[in-house]
Design a protein around this motif. Structure first.
Motif, PDB file in Angstrom:
ATOM      1  N   GLU A   1      43.213 -41.907   5.622  1.00 59.18           N
ATOM      2  CA  GLU A   1      41.731 -42.094   5.715  1.00 59.18           C
ATOM      3  C   GLU A   1      41.242 -41.253   4.381  1.00 59.18           C
ATOM      4  O   GLU A   1      39.854 -41.400   4.340  1.00 59.18           O
ATOM      5  CB  GLU A   1      41.097 -41.758   6.939  1.00 59.18           C
ATOM      6  CG  GLU A   1      41.454 -40.486   7.316  1.00 59.18           C
ATOM      7  CD  GLU A   1      40.693 -40.012   8.600  1.00 59.18           C
ATOM      8  OE1 GLU A   1      40.631 -38.932   9.057  1.00 59.18           O
ATOM      9  OE2 GLU A   1      40.385 -40.937   9.371  1.00 59.18           O
ATOM     10  N   ARG A   2      41.829 -40.544   3.956  1.00 62.32           N
ATOM     11  CA  ARG A   2      41.354 -39.651   2.797  1.00 62.32           C
ATOM     12  C   ARG A   2      41.200 -40.298   1.610  1.00 62.32           C
ATOM     13  O   ARG A   2      40.338 -39.928   0.409  1.00 62.32           O
ATOM     14  CB  ARG A   2      42.166 -38.423   2.330  1.00 62.32           C
ATOM     15  CG  ARG A   2      42.514 -37.614   3.581  1.00 62.32           C
ATOM     16  CD  ARG A   2      43.603 -36.380   3.186  1.00 62.32           C
ATOM     17  NE  ARG A   2      44.786 -37.072   2.893  1.00 62.32           N
ATOM     18  CZ  ARG A   2      45.768 -36.411   2.495  1.00 62.32           C
ATOM     19  NH1 ARG A   2      45.737 -35.218   2.003  1.00 62.32           N
ATOM     20  NH2 ARG A   2      47.017 -37.118   2.411  1.00 62.32           N
ATOM     21  N   VAL A   3      41.821 -41.642   1.518  1.00 59.12           N
ATOM     22  CA  VAL A   3      41.731 -42.427   0.326  1.00 59.12           C
ATOM     23  C   VAL A   3      40.549 -43.013   0.240  1.00 59.12           C
ATOM     24  O   VAL A   3      40.066 -43.826   1.435  1.00 59.12           O
ATOM     25  CB  VAL A   3      42.979 -43.397   0.374  1.00 59.12           C
ATOM     26  CG1 VAL A   3      42.904 -44.198  -1.059  1.00 59.12           C
ATOM     27  CG2 VAL A   3      44.341 -42.713   0.079  1.00 59.12           C
ATOM     28  N   LEU A   4      39.712 -43.277  -1.058  1.00 54.30           N
ATOM     29  CA  LEU A   4      38.514 -43.851  -1.107  1.00 54.30           C
ATOM     30  C   LEU A   4      38.658 -44.479  -2.467  1.00 54.30           C
ATOM     31  O   LEU A   4      39.210 -43.906  -3.324  1.00 54.30           O
ATOM     32  CB  LEU A   4      37.253 -43.277  -0.995  1.00 54.30           C
ATOM     33  CG  LEU A   4      36.860 -41.969  -2.055  1.00 54.30           C
ATOM     34  CD1 LEU A   4      35.349 -41.628  -1.961  1.00 54.30           C
ATOM     35  CD2 LEU A   4      37.743 -40.824  -2.091  1.00 54.30           C
ATOM     36  N   VAL A   5      37.669 -45.425  -2.692  1.00 56.34           N
ATOM     37  CA  VAL A   5      37.792 -45.929  -4.275  1.00 56.34           C
ATOM     38  C   VAL A   5      36.163 -45.860  -4.449  1.00 56.34           C
ATOM     39  O   VAL A   5      35.228 -45.824  -3.883  1.00 56.34           O
ATOM     40  CB  VAL A   5      37.898 -47.697  -4.180  1.00 56.34           C
ATOM     41  CG1 VAL A   5      39.560 -47.651  -3.694  1.00 56.34           C
ATOM     42  CG2 VAL A   5      37.315 -48.446  -3.193  1.00 56.34           C
ATOM     43  N   MET A   6      35.940 -45.695  -5.724  1.00 54.23           N
ATOM     44  CA  MET A   6      34.697 -45.411  -6.603  1.00 54.23           C
ATOM     45  C   MET A   6      34.568 -46.018  -7.863  1.00 54.23           C
ATOM     46  O   MET A   6      35.699 -45.931  -8.537  1.00 54.23           O
ATOM     47  CB  MET A   6      34.336 -44.233  -6.230  1.00 54.23           C
ATOM     48  CG  MET A   6      35.434 -42.854  -7.143  1.00 54.23           C
ATOM     49  SD  MET A   6      34.958 -41.443  -6.758  1.00 54.23           S
ATOM     50  CE  MET A   6      33.435 -41.290  -7.374  1.00 54.23           C
ATOM     51  N   GLY A   7      33.467 -46.491  -8.267  1.00 55.55           N
ATOM     52  CA  GLY A   7      33.411 -47.087  -9.623  1.00 55.55           C
ATOM     53  C   GLY A   7      32.069 -48.117  -9.628  1.00 55.55           C
ATOM     54  O   GLY A   7      31.365 -48.229  -8.593  1.00 55.55           O
ATOM     55  N   GLU A   8      32.074 -48.555 -10.807  1.00 62.50           N
ATOM     56  CA  GLU A   8      30.856 -49.639 -11.266  1.00 62.50           C
ATOM     57  C   GLU A   8      31.065 -50.997 -10.427  1.00 62.50           C
ATOM     58  O   GLU A   8      32.287 -51.505 -10.889  1.00 62.50           O
ATOM     59  CB  GLU A   8      30.524 -49.804 -12.455  1.00 62.50           C
ATOM     60  CG  GLU A   8      30.406 -48.596 -13.162  1.00 62.50           C
ATOM     61  CD  GLU A   8      30.653 -48.573 -14.654  1.00 62.50           C
ATOM     62  OE1 GLU A   8      30.752 -49.538 -15.305  1.00 62.50           O
ATOM     63  OE2 GLU A   8      30.696 -47.349 -15.341  1.00 62.50           O
ATOM     64  N   ASP A   9      30.451 -51.291  -9.465  1.00 63.87           N
ATOM     65  CA  ASP A   9      30.601 -52.522  -8.766  1.00 63.87           C
ATOM     66  C   ASP A   9      31.869 -52.566  -7.942  1.00 63.87           C
ATOM     67  O   ASP A   9      32.301 -54.040  -7.557  1.00 63.87           O
ATOM     68  CB  ASP A   9      30.481 -53.652 -10.027  1.00 63.87           C
ATOM     69  CG  ASP A   9      29.062 -53.693 -10.451  1.00 63.87           C
ATOM     70  OD1 ASP A   9      27.946 -53.483  -9.883  1.00 63.87           O
ATOM     71  OD2 ASP A   9      29.105 -54.157 -11.675  1.00 63.87           O
ATOM     72  N   VAL A  10      32.213 -51.611  -7.555  1.00 68.44           N
ATOM     73  CA  VAL A  10      33.560 -51.978  -6.593  1.00 68.44           C
ATOM     74  C   VAL A  10      33.370 -52.481  -5.414  1.00 68.44           C
ATOM     75  O   VAL A  10      33.916 -52.717  -4.371  1.00 68.44           O
ATOM     76  CB  VAL A  10      34.634 -50.508  -6.568  1.00 68.44           C
ATOM     77  CG1 VAL A  10      35.024 -50.202  -8.301  1.00 68.44           C
ATOM     78  CG2 VAL A  10      33.815 -49.423  -6.042  1.00 68.44           C
ATOM     79  N   GLY A  11      32.175 -51.905  -4.618  1.00 66.09           N
ATOM     80  CA  GLY A  11      31.523 -52.019  -3.446  1.00 66.09           C
ATOM     81  C   GLY A  11      31.139 -53.384  -3.090  1.00 66.09           C
ATOM     82  O   GLY A  11      32.281 -54.206  -2.965  1.00 66.09           O
ATOM     83  N   ARG A  12      30.052 -53.827  -3.176  1.00 64.96           N
ATOM     84  CA  ARG A  12      29.685 -55.091  -2.494  1.00 64.96           C
ATOM     85  C   ARG A  12      30.152 -56.174  -3.364  1.00 64.96           C
ATOM     86  O   ARG A  12      30.615 -57.305  -2.996  1.00 64.96           O
ATOM     87  CB  ARG A  12      28.159 -55.217  -2.652  1.00 64.96           C
ATOM     88  CG  ARG A  12      27.359 -54.434  -1.414  1.00 64.96           C
ATOM     89  CD  ARG A  12      25.804 -54.694  -1.519  1.00 64.96           C
ATOM     90  NE  ARG A  12      25.091 -54.142  -0.205  1.00 64.96           N
ATOM     91  CZ  ARG A  12      24.818 -52.960  -0.097  1.00 64.96           C
ATOM     92  NH1 ARG A  12      24.806 -52.045  -1.280  1.00 64.96           N
ATOM     93  NH2 ARG A  12      24.311 -52.497   0.817  1.00 64.96           N
ATOM     94  N   LYS A  13      30.100 -55.920  -4.734  1.00 66.52           N
ATOM     95  CA  LYS A  13      30.786 -57.224  -5.709  1.00 66.52           C
ATOM     96  C   LYS A  13      32.219 -57.338  -5.585  1.00 66.52           C
ATOM     97  O   LYS A  13      32.884 -58.206  -5.514  1.00 66.52           O
ATOM     98  CB  LYS A  13      30.320 -56.774  -7.221  1.00 66.52           C
ATOM     99  CG  LYS A  13      30.690 -57.995  -8.070  1.00 66.52           C
ATOM    100  CD  LYS A  13      30.055 -57.484  -9.575  1.00 66.52           C
ATOM    101  CE  LYS A  13      30.687 -58.428 -10.632  1.00 66.52           C
ATOM    102  NZ  LYS A  13      30.341 -59.766 -10.261  1.00 66.52           N
ATOM    103  N   GLY A  14      33.056 -56.000  -5.148  1.00 67.35           N
ATOM    104  CA  GLY A  14      34.453 -56.324  -5.134  1.00 67.35           C
ATOM    105  C   GLY A  14      35.184 -56.023  -6.333  1.00 67.35           C
ATOM    106  O   GLY A  14      36.123 -56.344  -6.533  1.00 67.35           O
ATOM    107  N   GLY A  15      34.434 -55.450  -7.475  1.00 64.49           N
ATOM    108  CA  GLY A  15      35.140 -55.400  -8.676  1.00 64.49           C
ATOM    109  C   GLY A  15      34.750 -56.380  -9.722  1.00 64.49           C
ATOM    110  O   GLY A  15      34.636 -57.560  -9.059  1.00 64.49           O
TER     111      GLY A  15
END
Lengths: 322, 287
Positions: free
Chosen positions: A17-31
């Protein structure tokens, strides 16, 4: 290959659970390439974080999160955009363990799609590996197959040091294969011999591995046996496999998309000439992009820039005849 | 969140903070001498920042809260647990000045603002984990001209992170942009949705009040620079917490501690040259 990348991230986020992703448009858009598709709904906003379009901030925040116990996977939307984060990567992420005498570490992954041949033009085609493979303290990994992308990315996420994970965007949907079931890890460092041969050793990574395999097939028709080595990791670099192959064949060719001058092929050529000089039966040859500032949009000029199986095969034939 | 009350700390706390201020100043002077006599690493100026930094430290909980500090922040690091010997071991090149994970003290070499983005990341990890921690990040005024300062504060403001950014203005600095603008660093921070104020960093009371709980903005009177140690001494003396003899003894204590630290640091074993190859990567293998 994009599914393999997504699967690796998903499995690691489920495992830890320590792993997370972050970046431009990685969330709602899915990259922009779909590498994080579905993760936002599955893991929530806190662990699938849309960030501002500010690469230095993305990497800086990821470094801080890593210092405080998280394992960030920071996505740089295109490798061409990574340059504002150069200082954070080189001066901070790669140097933190060293400058603190091993007291701090920065366990994080920076994922970045790279490479050309996709009509991406000057700012969506770059190969950046040589800049970062030059930096001690930073690992630089470049898979060329889905299975390797899956296993290497999982290893990168579990690595205690920062890893720059470069994914060639042309092979996201060009190459398909079954990924091994289970918690399949590929160790970072060892190269793999994709095709065994006896006359020429060919070294490549990413898309160029596939082009070299096609060229090797052409050479085989002429009776020339080419060994193709997929380096997979430029830092650390598997020098033993490189030298072992060259000592067997006596001839070496390195292929990369990056500009030829100061490209990583120069380092491989130097290693071979320093440590396997007595085994050489010809010059170490490089097939690489020309020394122009970027890959042009124009189709003919993009083709001119990109190494391809034909160009590689021609260079191999010339070297075989040396 | 439970925070220690600091606006009116007890005399014993004030006296401890005063000792730290005196120690920081004394170390600075010693480093100045070492730089000139023994070609040690260039010393840095800490004079004037002592009250602000110990006030900040007094509001933090060592070992729980995070401090991301820069070269100016000697008094802060001392107040958070770094010893004079730690300082001298680094000065004499016997130990890393950046090794302090146990005390959550991220000491950076950065004069600019790139560590502000990192501090935002530390605070984000705090928020995600639901822990009760605060992150204090310090930068001198030059940091606000860097993109990372703005990117870090933008991120912190957007996510409402438990982050305090302390911008320390160097009196007489060149202020290449600020002198042409009305906007102070606090005004810029407010633009990112952060509560912000400008205060007289030489005034322990004002700094202490600010770190104990942000007060409503008010106009600061232009003041001639006053030594924060003198002001703290007068404050303590007025409260009956510090006699002249006791003050003299604090000065002597600092001098003795620093002298002992210098001796111990000189005698500490120096690493071998080849140890420069250590700690590039972890020795833990994966896969």
């Amino acid at each position: 290959m994009i599914e393999a990348v997504r699967a690796a991230i998903t499995e690691e986020m489920e495992r830890d659970e320590r792993v997370l992703v972050m970046g431009e448009d990685v969330g709602r858009k899915g990259g922009v390439f779909g590498a994080t598709e579905g993760l936002y709904a599955r893991f929530g906003e806190a662990r699938v974080l849309d960030t501002p379009l500010a690469e230095s901030g993305i990497v800086g925040v990821a470094i801080g999160a890593a210092l405080n116990g998280l394992i960030p996977i920071a996505e740089i939307q295109f490798a061409d955009f990574i340059h504002p984060a150069f200082d954070q990567i080189v001066s901070e992420a790669a140097r933190t363990r060293y400058r603190s005498n091993g007291d701090w570490s920065v366990p994080m992954v920076i994922r970045a799609p790279f490479g050309g041949g996709v009509h991406g033009g000057l700012y969506h085609s770059q190969s950046i590996e040589a800049f970062y493979a030059h930096v001690p303290g930073l690992k630089v990994v470049i898979p060329s197959t889905p299975a390797d992308a899956h296993g290497l990315l999982k290893s990168a996420i579990r690595d205690p040091d920062p890893v720059l994970f470069l994914e060639h965007k042309k092979i996201y949907r060009l190459v398909a294969e079954e990924v091994p079931d289970g918690d399949h890890l590929v160790p970072i460092g060892p190269a793999v011999v994709r095709r065994e041969g006896t006359n020429i050793s060919c070294f490549a990574w990413g898309l160029m591995t596939h082009y070299c395999l096609q060229a090797a097939e052409q050479l085989a028709a002429d009776g020339v046996s080419v060994e193709v080595v997929d380096l997979r990791s430029l830092a650390p670099l598997d020098r033993d496999t490189i030298l072992q192959s060259v000592r067997k064949t006596g001839k070496a060719i390195v292929v990369h998309e990056d500009n030829i001058t100061g490209g990583f092929g120069a380092e491989i050529a130097a290693i071979i000439s320093e440590h396997a000089f007595d085994s050489l039966d010809g010059p170490v040859v490089r097939v690489a992009g020309p020394d122009i500032p970027a890959m042009p949009f124009n189709n003919a000029q993009e083709d001119f820039f990109m190494p391809n199986p034909t160009k590689i095969a021609e260079a191999m034939k010339k070297l075989a005849a040396y | 969140m439970a925070r220690a009350p600091v606006i009116n700390p007890p005399a014993s706390t004030l006296l401890a903070l005063y000792r730290t201020m005196v120690m920081a100043r004394a170390i600075e002077r010693r480093l100045w001498v070492l730089e000139r006599l023994e070609r040690m690493a260039p010393s840095i100026r800490v004079t004037g920042f002592e009250a602000l930094q110990v006030a900040a430290a007094a509001a933090l909980r060592p070992g729980r809260d995070w401090v991301v500090s820069g070269p100016l922040d000697l008094a802060l690091r001392l107040a958070m647990g770094m010893s004079p010997l730690d300082v001298m071991l680094a000065v004499f090149e016997k130990a890393s000045p950046y090794a302090s994970s146990a005390s959550r003290l991220v000491n950076t070499p950065a004069m600019g603002g790139r560590h502000v983005a990192q501090a935002a990341g530390i605070a984000y990890a705090t928020q995600v984990s639901g822990r009760d921690e605060v992150t204090l990040v310090c930068t001198d005024e030059r940091g606000i001209y860097t993109g990372d300062w703005h990117e870090g504060l933008n991120f912190a403001g957007a996510h409402g992170l438990p982050l305090i950014c302390l911008v320390e203005e160097i009196a007489g600095g060149s202020r290449p942009i600020a002198r042409h603008l009305e906007a102070s660093p606090a005004t810029r921070a407010e633009g990112y949705g952060l509560a912000a104020e400008t205060l007289d960093g030489g005034d322990f009371g004002a700094a202490s009040a600010a770190f104990g709980g942000l007060r409503p903005p008010e106009e600061l009177e232009a003041q001639a620079w006053q030594d924060p140690i003198d002001r703290m001494r007068r404050r303590l003396a007025a409260a009956g917490g510090l006699s002249d003899d006791a003050d003299d003894e604090i000065q002597r204590e600092s001098a003795r501690a620093i002298a002992a630290a210098v001796v111990e640091a000189r005698q500490a074993p120096s690493p071998e040259g080849a140890q420069a190859l250590d700690n590039v990567f972890s020795s833990d293998l994966v896969g």
